[in-house]
Motif scaffolding. Structure first.
Motif, PDB file in Angstrom:
ATOM      1  N   PHE A  88      -2.344  11.323  -5.338  1.00 38.77           N
ATOM      2  CA  PHE A  88      -1.793  10.629  -4.178  1.00 38.77           C
ATOM      3  C   PHE A  88      -1.831   9.113  -4.350  1.00 38.77           C
ATOM      4  O   PHE A  88      -0.958   8.401  -3.857  1.00 38.77           O
ATOM      5  N   VAL A  89      -2.850   8.623  -5.077  1.00 30.96           N
ATOM      6  CA  VAL A  89      -2.884   7.184  -5.341  1.00 30.96           C
ATOM      7  C   VAL A  89      -1.665   6.793  -6.183  1.00 30.96           C
ATOM      8  O   VAL A  89      -1.075   5.726  -6.002  1.00 30.96           O
ATOM      9  N   ASN A  90      -1.254   7.693  -7.073  1.00 32.11           N
ATOM     10  CA  ASN A  90      -0.089   7.423  -7.923  1.00 32.11           C
ATOM     11  C   ASN A  90       1.205   7.260  -7.132  1.00 32.11           C
ATOM     12  O   ASN A  90       2.109   6.550  -7.568  1.00 32.11           O
ATOM     13  N   ILE A  91       1.303   7.935  -5.975  1.00 29.68           N
ATOM     14  CA  ILE A  91       2.484   7.729  -5.127  1.00 29.68           C
ATOM     15  C   ILE A  91       2.530   6.274  -4.709  1.00 29.68           C
ATOM     16  O   ILE A  91       3.568   5.627  -4.746  1.00 29.68           O
ATOM     17  N   GLY A  92       1.342   5.733  -4.327  1.00 28.02           N
ATOM     18  CA  GLY A  92       1.258   4.337  -3.923  1.00 28.02           C
ATOM     19  C   GLY A  92       1.704   3.396  -5.025  1.00 28.02           C
ATOM     20  O   GLY A  92       2.205   2.306  -4.775  1.00 28.02           O
ATOM     21  N   PHE A  93       1.512   3.828  -6.252  1.00 31.52           N
ATOM     22  CA  PHE A  93       1.912   3.034  -7.410  1.00 31.52           C
ATOM     23  C   PHE A  93       3.389   3.240  -7.778  1.00 31.52           C
ATOM     24  O   PHE A  93       3.848   2.780  -8.815  1.00 31.52           O
ATOM     25  N   SER A  94       4.102   4.005  -6.947  1.00 34.07           N
ATOM     26  CA  SER A  94       5.520   4.318  -7.168  1.00 34.07           C
ATOM     27  C   SER A  94       5.787   5.098  -8.450  1.00 34.07           C
ATOM     28  O   SER A  94       6.850   4.978  -9.040  1.00 34.07           O
ATOM     29  N   TYR A  95       4.819   5.876  -8.902  1.00 44.29           N
ATOM     30  CA  TYR A  95       5.092   6.806 -10.009  1.00 44.29           C
ATOM     31  C   TYR A  95       5.601   8.098  -9.372  1.00 44.29           C
ATOM     32  O   TYR A  95       4.846   9.038  -9.147  1.00 44.29           O
ATOM     33  N   TRP A  96       6.893   8.093  -9.037  1.00 39.55           N
ATOM     34  CA  TRP A  96       7.438   9.195  -8.237  1.00 39.55           C
ATOM     35  C   TRP A  96       7.369  10.538  -8.940  1.00 39.55           C
ATOM     36  O   TRP A  96       7.391  11.590  -8.296  1.00 39.55           O
ATOM     37  N   ALA A  97       7.299  10.535 -10.264  1.00 37.71           N
ATOM     38  CA  ALA A  97       7.257  11.799 -10.995  1.00 37.71           C
ATOM     39  C   ALA A  97       6.068  12.661 -10.565  1.00 37.71           C
ATOM     40  O   ALA A  97       6.111  13.882 -10.664  1.00 37.71           O
ATOM     41  N   ILE A  98       5.021  11.998 -10.055  1.00 38.18           N
ATOM     42  CA  ILE A  98       3.828  12.754  -9.665  1.00 38.18           C
ATOM     43  C   ILE A  98       4.126  13.707  -8.518  1.00 38.18           C
ATOM     44  O   ILE A  98       3.423  14.691  -8.306  1.00 38.18           O
ATOM     45  N   LEU A  99       5.220  13.444  -7.759  1.00 40.14           N
ATOM     46  CA  LEU A  99       5.583  14.343  -6.652  1.00 40.14           C
ATOM     47  C   LEU A  99       5.846  15.762  -7.169  1.00 40.14           C
ATOM     48  O   LEU A  99       5.585  16.736  -6.472  1.00 40.14           O
TER      49      LEU A  99
ATOM     50  N   VAL B  72      -2.852   6.910  -0.663  1.00 41.21           N
ATOM     51  CA  VAL B  72      -1.518   6.380  -0.980  1.00 41.21           C
ATOM     52  C   VAL B  72      -1.456   4.889  -0.649  1.00 41.21           C
ATOM     53  O   VAL B  72      -1.009   4.074  -1.462  1.00 41.21           O
ATOM     54  N   LEU B  73      -1.950   4.527   0.548  1.00 42.13           N
ATOM     55  CA  LEU B  73      -1.937   3.118   0.957  1.00 42.13           C
ATOM     56  C   LEU B  73      -2.773   2.255   0.016  1.00 42.13           C
ATOM     57  O   LEU B  73      -2.367   1.166  -0.391  1.00 42.13           O
ATOM     58  N   GLY B  74      -3.959   2.769  -0.340  1.00 46.51           N
ATOM     59  CA  GLY B  74      -4.839   2.039  -1.250  1.00 46.51           C
ATOM     60  C   GLY B  74      -4.154   1.785  -2.580  1.00 46.51           C
ATOM     61  O   GLY B  74      -4.229   0.692  -3.138  1.00 46.51           O
ATOM     62  N   GLY B  75      -3.471   2.810  -3.072  1.00 45.94           N
ATOM     63  CA  GLY B  75      -2.745   2.665  -4.333  1.00 45.94           C
ATOM     64  C   GLY B  75      -1.657   1.613  -4.210  1.00 45.94           C
ATOM     65  O   GLY B  75      -1.477   0.764  -5.081  1.00 45.94           O
ATOM     66  N   TRP B  76      -0.942   1.644  -3.072  1.00 44.11           N
ATOM     67  CA  TRP B  76       0.157   0.708  -2.864  1.00 44.11           C
ATOM     68  C   TRP B  76      -0.358  -0.736  -2.777  1.00 44.11           C
ATOM     69  O   TRP B  76       0.171  -1.638  -3.433  1.00 44.11           O
ATOM     70  N   ILE B  77      -1.412  -0.939  -1.997  1.00 46.59           N
ATOM     71  CA  ILE B  77      -1.978  -2.295  -1.862  1.00 46.59           C
ATOM     72  C   ILE B  77      -2.441  -2.800  -3.224  1.00 46.59           C
ATOM     73  O   ILE B  77      -2.175  -3.935  -3.616  1.00 46.59           O
TER      74      ILE B  77
END
Lengths: 121, 185
Positions: A88-99, B72-77
């Motif tokens: 889920f952290v990877n979603i935040g990083f915009s690595y969409w493939a992880i979906l 997700v938010l933590g990763g984005w920030i």
């Protein structure tokens, strides 16, 4: 997690190749501090913020369940380089493939629910 | 100070933060385990109607779903504001092993060969992520926990089952690393 690069596929590869201390350091630190914290909570019978005692549910003993389940999990972990949190952290990083991996994980969880009674526990 | 936060953190900082999160959850009367959310999501999608395993009140687990939103938010920030854009520093031994498999050097924190769009739209890349994810979801529920539930929470409570599960994680991980990946790449 992301700040120590624990969400990186490369870091997981390093760990499984025993070529870096990094991931062992992260997990080791967390476990050592965790053991101390759990010990102190039990020793002083600490309560949570609502005043209920903090109880630890002992896990039921079984060899096949943890060994087979763990092995299947490990196969996927090393391939995708992500366990459920970092996914889920990877979603935040915009690595969409992880979906795709998350979708796979949901189907996997559902399949376990369906097959549960037929698996050795 | 900000400069210090932006650089990659050493392992002991991250380990301490993880332990802190676990203790915090304990004091809120919860327990630290991420993969349980996958079951909760299945239930929220209606899986409880046909399969007993998913028949529970998923709303009681809302706090844990919020943990995912936080992740997700933590990763984005972290990606947006707290990075120096540095290339990940992995060990030379790993780098040369991966080069031998045909991986180009790291440009971000994830390899293009697995997370890039080109890989995603190839059959091999798509199936790797889908099947890898499937095994994570299936294995985590079968073993009753993942890295957070077993390796962190379980080992902290000195649970033998968790140790067995962690041994399993490594058996699977080593098979993937030394047998499956060389076959795939």
């Amino acid at each position: 997690m992301s700040k120590s690069e624990a969400i990186s596929w490369y870091r997981i590869q390093e760990m499984f190749r025993f070529q870096s201390f990094h991931m062992y350091g992260i997990i080791g630190t967390a476990v050592v501090l965790g053991i101390i914290a759990v010990y102190l909570i039990k020793r002083f019978k600490l309560r949570d913020f609502q005043g209920n005692p903090i109880v630890f549910q002992p896990k039921q003993m079984s060899l096949p369940r943890y060994l087979i389940g763990g092995t299947v999990f490990g196969l996927g972990w090393a391939l995708t380089g992500a366990c459920p949190g970092p996914m889920f952290v990877n979603i935040g990083f915009s690595y969409w493939a992880i979906l795709v991996a998350i979708a796979g994980a949901l189907v996997g969880t559902y399949s376990y629910g369906v097959l549960k009674e037929r698996l050795p526990h | 100070m900000l400069e210090l936060v932006r650089q990659p953190w050493p392992w002991y900082t991250s380990g301490a933060v993880i332990a802190f999160v676990m203790v915090l959850l304990l004091f809120f009367g919860k327990s630290f385990g991420v993969s349980a959310n996958l079951r909760t999501i299945c239930t929220a999608c209606g899986a409880g109607k046909s399969v007993k395993f998913f028949d529970f009140d998923w709303r009681s687990q809302t706090w844990n779903l919020l943990f995912l939103v936080g992740a997700v938010l933590g990763g984005w920030i972290s990606a947006e504001y707290l990075t120096t854009g540095e290339v990940i520093q992995i060990s030379d031994a790993t780098l040369s092993d991966l080069r031998a498999l045909g991986f180009s050097g790291p440009e971000g924190i994830q390899p293009e060969e697995i997370f890039g769009l080109q890989a995603l739209f190839s059959l091999k890349g798509f199936l790797l992520l889908l099947i890898g994810g499937f095994m994570i979801g299936f294995g985590a529920r079968y073993a009753g926990g993942c890295t957070s539930g077993h390796a962190i929470s379980g080992l902290s409570n000195l649970q033998l089952p968790s140790l067995i599960a962690v041994v399993g994680f490594f058996i699977g991980g080593l098979i993937s690393t030394f047998i499956l990946l060389p076959l795939l790449f």
